[in-house]
Design an enzyme around this catalytic site. Sequence first.
Site, PDB file in Angstrom:
ATOM      1  N   LYS A 101       0.819  -1.217   0.000  1.00 34.84           N
ATOM      2  CA  LYS A 101       0.000   0.000   0.000  1.00 34.84           C
ATOM      3  C   LYS A 101       0.855   1.269   0.000  1.00 34.84           C
ATOM      4  O   LYS A 101       0.405   2.331  -0.431  1.00 34.84           O
ATOM      5  CB  LYS A 101      -0.974  -0.025   1.172  1.00 34.84           C
ATOM      6  CG  LYS A 101      -2.024  -1.105   0.980  1.00 34.84           C
ATOM      7  CD  LYS A 101      -3.134  -1.048   1.979  1.00 34.84           C
ATOM      8  CE  LYS A 101      -4.227  -2.053   1.629  1.00 34.84           C
ATOM      9  NZ  LYS A 101      -3.788  -3.474   1.768  1.00 34.84           N
TER      10      LYS A 101
HETATM   11  C1  PLP Z   1      -4.379  -4.529   1.121  1.00 28.50           C
HETATM   12  C2  PLP Z   1      -3.629  -5.796   0.979  1.00 28.50           C
HETATM   13  C3  PLP Z   1      -4.034  -6.805   0.064  1.00 28.50           C
HETATM   14  C4  PLP Z   1      -5.290  -6.681  -0.782  1.00 28.50           C
HETATM   15  O1  PLP Z   1      -5.186  -5.692  -1.776  1.00 28.50           O
HETATM   16  P1  PLP Z   1      -6.495  -5.159  -2.530  1.00 28.50           P
HETATM   17  O2  PLP Z   1      -6.018  -4.009  -3.326  1.00 28.50           O
HETATM   18  O3  PLP Z   1      -7.461  -4.763  -1.457  1.00 28.50           O
HETATM   19  O4  PLP Z   1      -7.012  -6.275  -3.367  1.00 28.50           O
HETATM   20  C5  PLP Z   1      -3.258  -7.942  -0.050  1.00 28.50           C
HETATM   21  N1  PLP Z   1      -2.146  -8.119   0.714  1.00 28.50           N
HETATM   22  C6  PLP Z   1      -1.739  -7.184   1.602  1.00 28.50           C
HETATM   23  C7  PLP Z   1      -0.527  -7.461   2.424  1.00 28.50           C
HETATM   24  C8  PLP Z   1      -2.461  -5.992   1.768  1.00 28.50           C
HETATM   25  O5  PLP Z   1      -2.045  -5.072   2.666  1.00 28.50           O
END
Ligand code: PLP
Length: 471
Positions: free
Chosen positions: A113
Amino acid sequence: MNYLSTRGHPDRKRFCEILLEGLAPDGGLYLPETYPQVHTATLAKWRALPYAELAFEILSLYIDDIPPADLKAICAKTYTAEVFGTDEIVPLRELEDGVYLEALSNGPTLAFKDMAMQLLGNLFEYELARRGSELNILGATSGDTGSAAEYAMRGKKGVRVFMTSPDGRMSPFQQAQMFSLQDANIHNIAITGVFDDCQDIVKAVSNDLGFKRKYRIGTVNSINWARLLAQVVYYFAGYFQATASNDKPVSFTVPSGNFGNVCAGHVARMMGLPIQTLVVATNENDVLDEFFRTGVYRVRAAVDTHETSSPSMDISKASNFERFVFDLVGRDSARLRQLFVDDLGLQGSFDLSADPAFKQAAGRFGFRSGRSTHADRLATIRDTEKRFATLIDPHTADGLKAAREQITPGVPMVVLETALPIKFAATLVEALGEEPARPKKFEGIEALPKRVVKLPADAEAVKAYIAENCD
Ligand SMILES: *Cc1c(COP(=O)(O)O)cnc(C)c1O
């Protein structure tokens, strides 16, 4: 470039107008009117670019209301080796013949993120200064999103973050990551309750339109188009690293929750990046896997949402999925509204199994899916450690398992690594009997002073706290 709402609202907007907005006024999600097409000559030019310049080229196709020199400076300031650990920013490594891991989690909070949130922080600061305005970001987190938002917004002018989290329910590492921030514009609020209570509070505060306007309340959740756009860049960067020329197809597997990450892959593919297959990997919360297997999208109730060892994928509905379905039904907003407003609203599901459009999901759009369980995660983590001396986190393990089920010989399969194992140490210990190594900058963070207030699960208490801390 103009943006429209998936639900058919007649307004068209520019990038900076939707940057600080969440949903469109009709409850839809924003998408560009068209996907800019990238041809072979452009790919050839982009192949040699450093990450920040590649980001600038891609963002420029979607952002025409920030002067190019400014946008270039924002990209250069965001994607540095200092923040992301390497010059490649998203280095690719081959795990076994034809299977690669693309590292997206070497940013400040060790989850992917950061890739988008770091850019968002700089875009917010830029746009708020230009408008002479301020923003108070109110959020709810059970881990990754909150910390990524705080590390992106810390010290930024014009922005404050009020992040609620369920008291005592995040891992000690996650709590320490967030609560050790001493920046005056970051406010951690531990709510006596569970994650749903935090989300309800955010909803209640956002529904108080008078309060929302007076205190300039905003969000940074994954439906924000700027976040999605930032993520498009690493599909190109991964493609260039996995191939020697631009006529070769590549497939990606994406550990998925709210469908934000893999939706960025869909956008890259629509732009003409030669992606063969996009594999959506889920855990026991298999809303998306069920759709791609059967054509039925059936959102789950909170009680039917499992708490798993890949918690960032524990979702009951996928908030970005509407963007893909809009393309799947040929951008027909009346049909889209019927599915997402009427069918989901009335019966909590929609069924495209008999619709010719559903075949296009696998066909024209290249989607596949897979599902893992806790036992699969442990087995994949152990196997990866044993055979390749590589530690992966539980979300990436979900990806790797699904990837292996969808390999086409001769087509590189890139698995997106969405977090570092240290963030989910308990599961690593369960799988391997030992804690993963911790990056130097996080040594001893649990012992640092904590900056957090505890509040009851009550929207009025949170509003009072925001009001007090807004001048
Ligand atoms: C947020 C997250 C996801 C999922 O991503 P999306 O964009 O919501 O599909 C997967 N793995 C980790 C470690 C995350 O922080």
